[in-house]
Design an enzyme around this catalytic site. Structure first.
Site, PDB file in Angstrom:
ATOM      1  CB  SER A 118      -0.852   0.092   1.271  1.00  0.00           C
ATOM      2  OG  SER A 118      -1.481  -1.088   1.556  1.00  0.00           O
ATOM      3  CG  HIS A 139      -2.673  -1.078  -3.786  1.00  0.00           C
ATOM      4  ND1 HIS A 139      -3.220   0.159  -3.577  1.00  0.00           N
ATOM      5  CD2 HIS A 139      -2.651  -1.689  -2.577  1.00  0.00           C
ATOM      6  CE1 HIS A 139      -3.513   0.294  -2.291  1.00  0.00           C
ATOM      7  NE2 HIS A 139      -3.182  -0.804  -1.669  1.00  0.00           N
ATOM      8  CD  GLU A 151      -4.415   2.879  -6.149  1.00  0.00           C
ATOM      9  OE1 GLU A 151      -4.966   3.966  -5.988  1.00  0.00           O
ATOM     10  OE2 GLU A 151      -3.540   2.465  -5.360  1.00  0.00           O
ATOM     11  CG  ASN A 189      -4.046   4.177   0.625  1.00  0.00           C
ATOM     12  OD1 ASN A 189      -5.182   4.276   1.077  1.00  0.00           O
ATOM     13  ND2 ASN A 189      -3.420   3.023   0.526  1.00  0.00           N
TER      14      ASN A 189
END
Ligand code: NAI
Length: 387
Positions: A118, A139, A151, A189
């Site tokens: 992450s 991801h 992703e 994120n």
């Protein structure tokens, strides 16, 4: 087609990714050092598949063939026939380096090595490889079988073939793929930080309590969950760690500054639902407090968090992290935002977004509120993101 898929790590993410690959018809080799974890993954998969039968999504034969396609092992050597391996072990760069080195010793020349990290840099993970052009970030979001977004992150070393075949493969699993630059937090994120950070800041200033801020975001924004309810779901340990790592990775840019409130909650063990208490108390008999349903206050809170989110989404466009379409797709498919932030900005009027940010910047004099240069330029030139 990449036939055999390896997954390293049978925890929350690895087990979910293995399920997705097996449901898409691949032979899956799921490796974990901890055999209890492998047993747990197997038992949980069976439970999940039984639920899918009850919901008539699959039949009993499919359940058996999905289960038969997964091989459980504690030996990295069993990856030798894999075409692509997704690593989903602990978020620790030195451990990831070790396993990437060991995996490369047993795999074929053409095998792609992906990480589900992450927050770590894909370039750094790939730096230990003899053939670093095979490294890539893939991801997934939690829970992997349910969340549509993935992703895909090419590192500076990644070859175009590695990127192309990874994107094709993940799309063939029915996932929505966005390609993004190898920068901290990737898309989701990074862009989502103000959802938590600005909510915490508003609380810290004493403007409103947790319940009122949550109400503002769900009632006026149409978000499925308010920031504090969501942080309690994610866990304050996990959410704080991501915030801190993004802050460090951006060379301590004040936009990403973590919050003492969250840090204290984490230190106190108020991690959220999993510990029975976070911002709210989840113990038997306790009630979630009611918000102060003041329309003006609620709108102000919602607007302040939204313009901060939009500023972050615009920064991701400005810095070429991903295309504007993919940035909007990522937030709607990865974290269920009711609308893409760039589309939302167009609808609010970029001039109004800029005006709100400038007012915050003027009031606080903090770099955290600085409007993005692209936003300023677009307002000046009367542009919008989507026609
Ligand atoms: P987890 O703690 O649930 O599972 C990790 C698994 O890796 C454990 O089963 C552990 O036994 C195993 N493991 C540790 N070292 C190993 C080694 N050297 N060789 C083989 N197996 C080993 O972790 P989780 O949450 O599944 O996260 C895994 C990765 O996915 C991390 O990089 C994390 O940042 C990332 N991620 C996590 C998300 C989440 O919501 N939990 C979302 C997206 C990515």
């Amino acid at each position: 087609m990449k036939e055999t898929i390896g997954v390293l790590g049978a925890g929350t993410m690895g087990a979910g990714i293995a399920q997705v690959a097996a449901q898409s018809g691949h032979i899956v080799v799921l490796v974990d050092l901890n055999s209890d974890q492998l047993d747990r993954a197997k038992i949980n998969l069976e439970k999940t598949l039984i639920k899918l039968i009850e919901k008539q999504k699959i039949d009993a034969d499919e359940k058996t063939s999905i289960e038969n396609r997964i091989q459980y092992s504690s030996e990295i050597n069993d990856f030798s026939n894999c075409d692509l391996i997704i690593e989903a072990i602990v978020e620790d760069l030195s451990i990831k380096h070790k396993v990437f080195e060991s995996m490369e010793k047993v795999i074929s020349e053409s095998c792609i090595l992906a990480s589900n990290t992450s927050s770590l840099s894909i370039a750094s993970i790939g730096s230990v490889l003899k053939r670093p052009n095979r490294v890539i970030g893939i991801h997934f979001f939690n829970p992997a079988p349910l969340m549509p977004l993935v992703e895909v992150i090419p590192a500076v070393q990644t070859s175009s073939e590695t990127l192309k075949s990874s994107v094709e493969l993940i799309k063939s699993w029915g996932k929505t793929v966005v390609v993004c630059k190898d920068t901290p937090g990737f898309i989701v994120n990074r862009v989502a930080r103000p959802f938590y950070g600005e909510a915490l800041r508003i609380y810290e200033e004493g403007i409103a309590d947790f319940a009122t801020i949550d109400w503002a975001m769900t009632h006026f924004g149409g978000f499925k969950m308010g920031p504090f309810t969501l942080m309690d779901y994610i866990g304050n340990d996990v959410n704080y760690a991501v915030t801190e790592s993004v802050f460090q990775a951006f060379y301590y840019d004040p936009r990403f500054k973590p919050s003492f409130t969250q840090k204290r909650h984490r230190e106190a063990g108020f991690l959220g639902r999993k510990s029975g208490r976070g911002y709210y108390d989840y113990s038997e008999g306790s009630v979630i407090p009611s918000p102060t349903e003041d329309e003006d206050l609620g709108k102000q809170i919602f607007n302040r968090i939204l313009v901060m989110l939009i500023n972050e989404a615009i920064d991701a466009v400005f810095m070429n992290v991903a295309s504007k379409e993919d940035i909007d797709l990522a937030m709607t498919k990865g974290v269920n935002y009711p609308k893409g932030l760039l589309l939302w900005a167009d609808q609010l009027g970029l001039k109004n977004v800029l005006g709100d940010l400038e007012r915050l910047f003027l009031e606080y004099g903090e770099d955290r509120y600085r409007p993005n240069p692209l936003l300023k330029r677009m307002v000046k030139e009367n542009e919008i993101f989507f026609n």
